[in-house]
Scaffold this active site. Structure first.
Site, short mmCIF file in Angstrom:
data_model
loop_
_atom_site.label_atom_id
_atom_site.label_comp_id
_atom_site.label_asym_id
_atom_site.label_seq_id
_atom_site.Cartn_x
_atom_site.Cartn_y
_atom_site.Cartn_z
N SER A 105 34.00 0.24 39.45
CA SER A 105 32.85 -0.03 40.20
C SER A 105 33.66 0.26 41.51
O SER A 105 34.67 0.40 41.35
CB SER A 105 31.71 0.48 39.75
OG SER A 105 30.49 0.50 41.19
N ASP A 155 27.15 9.84 36.37
CA ASP A 155 27.43 9.12 36.92
C ASP A 155 26.76 9.42 38.23
O ASP A 155 27.49 10.86 39.25
CB ASP A 155 28.92 9.13 37.00
CG ASP A 155 28.61 7.05 37.74
OD1 ASP A 155 28.02 6.94 38.58
OD2 ASP A 155 29.58 6.31 37.50
N HIS A 186 26.62 5.57 35.28
CA HIS A 186 27.57 4.56 35.82
C HIS A 186 27.89 3.71 35.06
O HIS A 186 29.27 2.34 34.91
CB HIS A 186 27.26 4.09 37.42
CG HIS A 186 27.80 3.54 38.38
ND1 HIS A 186 29.07 4.31 38.73
CD2 HIS A 186 28.12 2.52 38.90
CE1 HIS A 186 29.47 3.93 39.62
NE2 HIS A 186 29.62 2.42 39.71
#
Length: 208
Positions: A105, A155, A186
């Protein structure tokens, strides 16, 4: 280390042949977050894991954002250079080769920025749920650098076309990009671990 140092963890290599990993956590993580992941995907590797120096509502990150998915690109550039200085100093201090970045991320986004701004500092990268970090990136020479990009089909944070755009950007710079879109959101899944472990094993074998 100097003032460019990050709070970090370092675990020395268990196997001399395994590539060192630079572990870069997501928003709200810290230097301990990805140690387990690093050990799962490359059990013998040295692990270098810094904590992001930007706080968002008390949660560590590697650079500022203006909103969800909207980055402060001036800060991205500045923080990528800071991280690059840290990696250079850590390599000298711990006697490790150029690492493979493993970022999740926010950590994957700063790793992508570092690849584009100072490609010589990294041997490659595993980018988990990454986005394009800079709208006007510098021209980078990533000739043959191995990169694994793992995206989530559902996501909610990374728009569907964005990771494909990142894969194209890195490929155009000469990197050897493997991009897989997984049936995931995610968060990381077991498939991420398996694919990353297999990929790093192939990269390791090729380097040997």
């Amino acid at each position: 280390m100097t003032e460019s140092a990050f709070v970090h963890r370092f675990e020395p290599a268990i196997s001399a042949g395994s590539p060192p990993l630079l572990l870069l956590h997501g928003t709200g993580g810290d230097e301990n977050d990805l140690l387990g992941l690093g050990k799962m995907i490359s059990p013998g590797s040295a692990l270098l894991s810094p904590r992001g120096r930007v706080l968002e509502h008390g949660m560590p990150r590697f650079f500022r954002r203006l909103a969800e998915g909207v980055f402060d690109e001036q800060d991205v550039r500045r923080r990528a250079l800071e991280l690059g200085d840290f990696v250079s100093e850590a390599r000298k201090q711990y006697g490790i080769a150029a690492p493979i970045a493993v970022g999740f991320s926010n950590g994957a986004n700063i790793a992508a920025a570092l690849l584009l701004m100072q490609p010589e500092l990294l041997a490659g990268a595993i980018l988990l749920r990454a986005m394009v970090p800079l709208s006007d990136p510098p021209t980078a020479d990533l000739a043959g650098k191995p990169i694994l990009l793992l995206s989530g089909q559902t996501d909610p944070i990374v728009p569907p076309g964005n990771s494909a755009k990142l894969a194209a950007l890195l490929s155009q710079a000469g990197a050897s990009v493997t991009h897989r879109v997984l049936p995931a959101g995610h968060q990381l899944s077991q498939a991420d671990v398996t694919l990353a472990r297999d990929w790093i094993g192939k990269v390791d074998a090729k380097a040997a």
